[in-house]
Design a protein around this motif. Structure first.
Motif, mmCIF file in Angstrom:
data_model
loop_
_atom_site.group_PDB
_atom_site.id
_atom_site.type_symbol
_atom_site.label_atom_id
_atom_site.label_comp_id
_atom_site.label_asym_id
_atom_site.label_seq_id
_atom_site.Cartn_x
_atom_site.Cartn_y
_atom_site.Cartn_z
ATOM 1 N N ALA A 346 -33.062 22.171 57.948
ATOM 2 C CA ALA A 346 -31.515 21.762 57.772
ATOM 3 C C ALA A 346 -31.275 21.374 56.369
ATOM 4 O O ALA A 346 -29.703 21.371 56.122
ATOM 5 C CB ALA A 346 -31.292 20.614 58.811
ATOM 6 N N LEU A 347 -31.859 20.919 55.469
ATOM 7 C CA LEU A 347 -31.471 20.348 54.209
ATOM 8 C C LEU A 347 -31.074 21.518 53.455
ATOM 9 O O LEU A 347 -30.229 21.474 52.570
ATOM 10 C CB LEU A 347 -32.753 19.477 53.600
ATOM 11 N N TYR A 348 -31.547 22.695 53.841
ATOM 12 C CA TYR A 348 -31.447 24.090 53.038
ATOM 13 C C TYR A 348 -29.691 24.495 53.547
ATOM 14 O O TYR A 348 -29.287 25.307 52.586
ATOM 15 C CB TYR A 348 -32.250 25.015 53.352
ATOM 16 N N ARG A 349 -29.172 23.697 54.112
ATOM 17 C CA ARG A 349 -28.046 24.197 54.814
ATOM 18 C C ARG A 349 -26.820 23.578 53.630
ATOM 19 O O ARG A 349 -25.759 23.955 53.371
ATOM 20 C CB ARG A 349 -27.511 23.564 56.054
ATOM 21 N N HIS A 350 -27.496 22.533 52.832
ATOM 22 C CA HIS A 350 -26.513 21.910 51.853
ATOM 23 C C HIS A 350 -27.449 22.050 50.658
ATOM 24 O O HIS A 350 -27.816 20.971 50.171
ATOM 25 C CB HIS A 350 -26.233 20.603 52.111
ATOM 26 N N PRO A 351 -27.312 23.376 50.042
ATOM 27 C CA PRO A 351 -28.133 23.536 48.879
ATOM 28 C C PRO A 351 -27.990 22.421 47.369
ATOM 29 O O PRO A 351 -28.662 21.934 46.977
ATOM 30 C CB PRO A 351 -27.734 24.634 48.352
ATOM 31 N N GLU A 352 -26.479 21.911 47.585
ATOM 32 C CA GLU A 352 -26.068 20.998 46.564
ATOM 33 C C GLU A 352 -26.839 19.637 46.540
ATOM 34 O O GLU A 352 -26.774 18.918 45.477
ATOM 35 C CB GLU A 352 -24.682 20.976 46.290
ATOM 36 N N HIS A 353 -27.116 19.436 47.953
ATOM 37 C CA HIS A 353 -28.059 18.183 47.976
ATOM 38 C C HIS A 353 -29.484 18.250 48.058
ATOM 39 O O HIS A 353 -30.131 17.224 48.301
ATOM 40 C CB HIS A 353 -27.465 17.490 49.393
ATOM 41 N N LEU A 354 -29.833 19.235 47.957
ATOM 42 C CA LEU A 354 -31.402 19.748 48.104
ATOM 43 C C LEU A 354 -32.253 18.849 47.384
ATOM 44 O O LEU A 354 -33.268 18.330 47.575
ATOM 45 C CB LEU A 354 -31.383 21.262 48.010
ATOM 46 N N LEU A 355 -31.807 19.070 45.912
ATOM 47 C CA LEU A 355 -32.462 18.199 44.951
ATOM 48 C C LEU A 355 -32.884 16.907 45.111
ATOM 49 O O LEU A 355 -33.870 16.266 44.884
ATOM 50 C CB LEU A 355 -31.878 18.300 43.549
ATOM 51 N N ALA A 356 -31.750 16.146 45.853
ATOM 52 C CA ALA A 356 -31.806 14.777 46.010
ATOM 53 C C ALA A 356 -32.743 14.598 47.186
ATOM 54 O O ALA A 356 -33.348 13.510 47.249
ATOM 55 C CB ALA A 356 -30.383 14.367 46.165
#
Ligand SMILES: *Cc1c(COP(=O)(O)O)cnc(C)c1O
Length: 481
Positions: A346-356
Motif C-alpha cells: 500500500a505504501l507504493y501507492r504514494h511514491p512521494e512518501h515511500l522514502l519516509a
C-alpha cells in the motif's frame, strides 16, 4: 536452619553444594515463584553439573566462588539466558543492508501494525464478507499488486525460491524448461537452478553458452515437449566482455510463436525505479510483464522491503494453474505475512512518501555525509568503552545492498574502524575477542573483521542512543571463542 558454612571456595567437586541446598538459598524462592520449581531445579542441576565438569577437567582445578550470593546470581543469570527469546534484536553493522542471515528487510511501521492486528484476531483470510462464501487468501494483495504491476492475477508463496519451484512444477512438470546457459544461477543456501528444475519434475534444456545466447538458440530448442521458457535475472554476478543475451520482448515473441509461456525470475525486483534515488537500477516486474513475460516472480523481503514472501504475478490462466497445484497449498503464506505484505504494498501507492515510510529504502539512500557525522558522534563513546588497548577512527567505507544484489554495486558509506594498539601477532585473536564481546552485549553488535581491524558500518545504525547506552556494559575480559 543454619546457612551452609565451611568452604566458601571449592577446589574439588566434593565441595559443591547439593541441589537441595541451592534451592534453599536466599532469593531462590523468588526464582521458583517466577519460573516454577521443576524448571529452577533442572537449571540448578545443569549449573552444578557444569561446575563439576570444570573442576574435574582442569588441572590444577580452578577455585570456584561458592558464596551463596554468587551461586544465586549465577543461577539467576543461567535462568535468564535460558528463557531469553531466541530471535533477539541485533545491531546489524556488517555493511550489508539486506542481510539474509539477519532477516533481510526491516518492516515498515504500517506493516508491523497490520501484522499485529492479523495475529491477534480472527480475520477474513479465506472468507468473502460480501457473499458469506469461502474466498481465496491471495485476494488480500491481488488488487494492489495488479494495480502496481499491471498483472491480470497474482499468487503469493513462502519465498521467491518457492515461487520459482511452484511455477516450474505447475507449468512444466514432466516437460522441458528452456533456459540460457548464462542464467543457471546459484543463490546462497542451496538454491541452484538445475536442482530446482529437478525438484519440480521438469527436464532442463540449456541453450547458448555461458557468455552468449541468441534468439535462434531458444527457437531451435522449442518443441512439443517444451512446457516453459525461463529467464533468470543474474542478480549476484556479472558476465562482462563478449556477451549477448536475448531481450525479454524478443524472447516472449519466440516463446509465444511456439505456444509456450515465458516466466521471468527477477529475484529482488523493485516496484519503483531505484535510479531516481541514486541507487543501482533493478529490473521492475511491471516492465517484464509489459515486454510480454507471462509470469514474473520476485521476493517480498529484498528491495520491496516487506515480509518474507514469493510474489508471482502474470496471466490469469497460468496463475490459476499455479493456485490449483498441490504445492501451492504446501507453500502458502500465513495471515500475518499477507497482512504485512498488503500494508507494505500500500505504501507504493504514494511514491512521494515511500522514502519516509520504507525502512529499506531509507537505509539504502542514507547519504555518506550523514553517516560520517554519525560516526564522528559515536566514535568517542566506543573509544572510551574500549580503553587504551584499541584505537577507534571514523572512516569512509562501502556498504552492500545484499540479498543477491550485485556485490559490485557498492553504496558509499562510513563507519568505525577499530585496531589493536600494539600490533603483535595476537592481533587476530584480540580482534576476535573484541567481536565476541560486542556480540555478548544485551543487543549484540555485529560488525566484520577485515584487514586486521574490526569494522562497524554505520549506514544501518538507526538507534544511536541505544547503541551508545549499552557500550558501558562491554566486557573485554571475556576470552576469545
Ligand atoms: C534471491 C533470489 C532468489 C531466491 O529468493 P528467496 O526470496 O531468497 O527465496 C531466486 N532467484 C533470484 C534471481 C534471486 O536473486
Amino acid at each position: 536452619m543454619s546457612p551452609p558454612e565451611g568452604n566458601r571456595t571449592a577446589s574439588g567437586p566434593k565441595a559443591l553444594p547439593s541441589v537441595d541446598r541451592v534451592l534453599r538459598m536466599p532469593g531462590v524462592d523468588t526464582l521458583i515463584a517466577q519460573h516454577g520449581h521443576s524448571f529452577v531445579a533442572a537449571e540448578t542441576k545443569r549449573l552444578l553439573a557444569d561446575w563439576r565438569r570444570a573442576l574435574a577437567d582442569a588441572s590444577p582445578a580452578p577455585s570456584l566462588d561458592l558464596h551463596e550470593k554468587t551461586v544465586v546470581s549465577r543461577l539467576t543469570a543461567a535462568i535468564e539466558a535460558r528463557i531469553a527469546p531466541p530471535l533477539r534484536p541485533v545491531f546489524n553493522l556488517t555493511g550489508t543492508v539486506l542481510h539474509t542471515n539477519l532477516g533481510r528487510a526491516v518492516l515498515p511501521e504500517a506493516a508491523v501494525d497490520a501484522l499485529m492486528v492479523a495475529a491477534s484476531a480472527p480475520v477474513a483470510l479465506e472468507f468473502d464478507l460480501a457473499s458469506g462464501r469461502r474466498g481465496d487468501r491471495d485476494t488480500a494483495v491481488e488488487g494492489l499488486l495488479c494495480e502496481l504491476t499491471g498483472a491480470e492475477a497474482v499468487t503469493v508463496v513462502n519465498n521467491n525460491a518457492a515461487a520459482v519451484l511452484l511455477t516450474i512444477a505447475a507449468l512444466a512438470a514432466r516437460r522441458e524448461v528452456v533456459i540460457s546457459r548464462g542464467e543457471l544461477i546459484e543463490i546462497g543456501g542451496a538454491f541452484r537452478m538445475p536442482d530446482v528444475m529437478r525438484c519440480a519434475g521438469a527436464r532442463m534444456v540449456e541453450v547458448g553458452t555461458t557468455n552468449r545466447t541468441h534468439g535462434n538458440d531458444y527457437a531451435r530448442a522449442l518443441n512439443e515437449r517444451t512446457g516453459l521458457v525461463l529467464k533468470a535475472h543474474t542478480s549476484n554476478y556479472v558476465v562482462t566482455g563478449f556477451t549477448a543475451a536475448v531481450p525479454e520482448d524478443e524472447l516472449a515473441a519466440i516463446a509465444h510463436a511456439a505456444g509456450v509461456p515465458l516466466a521471468v525470475d527477477l529475484g529482488s525486483g523493485s516496484l519503483v525505479d531505484l535510479a531516481q534515488y541514486g541507487l543501482p537500477r533493478e529490473p521492475r516486474p511491471q516492465d517484464s510483464l509489459a515486454r510480454g513475460a507471462d509470469i514474473v516472480t520476485f521476493s517480498g523481503d529484498k528491495l520491496l522491503g516487506g515480509p518474507q514472501a514469493g510474489l508471482i504475478v502474470g496471466k490469469a490462466d497460468l496463475i490459476g494453474r499455479l493456485r490449483r497445484h498441490p504445492l501451492k497449498r504446501a507453500l502458502r503464506v500465513s495471515k500475518t505475512t499477507l497482512a504485512a505484505l498488503a500494508a507494505t504494498l500500500a505504501l507504493y501507492r504514494h511514491p512521494e512518501h515511500l522514502l519516509a515510510a520504507l525502512p529499506t529504502l531509507r537505509l539504502l539512500t542514507r547519504s555518506q555525509g550523514e553517516i560520517v557525522k554519525l560516526a564522528r558522534r559515536v566514535a568517542p563513546a566506543l573509544a572510551h568503552a574500549l580503553g587504551a588497548d584499541f584505537s577507534v577512527t571514523d572512516a569512509p567505507m562501502q556498504s552492500q545492498i545484499g540479498s543477491g544484489s550485485l556485490p559490485v554495486d557498492m553504496l558509499p558509506s562510513a563507519g568505525l574502524v577499530v585496531r589493536c594498539n600494539d600490533t603483535g601477532k595476537r592481533t587476530g585473536r584480540r580482534l576476535a575477542a573484541l567481536a565476541a564481546a560486542l556480540r555478548a552485549l544485551p543487543t549484540p553488535v555485529l560488525g566484520r573483521v577485515a584487514d586486521d581491524a574490526l569494522v562497524l558500518d554505520l549506514r544501518t545504525l538507526t538507534d544511536e542512543a541505544a547503541f551508545v547506552a549499552q557500550l558501558g556494559r562491554l566486557d573485554l575480559r571475556r576470552s576469545a571463542p
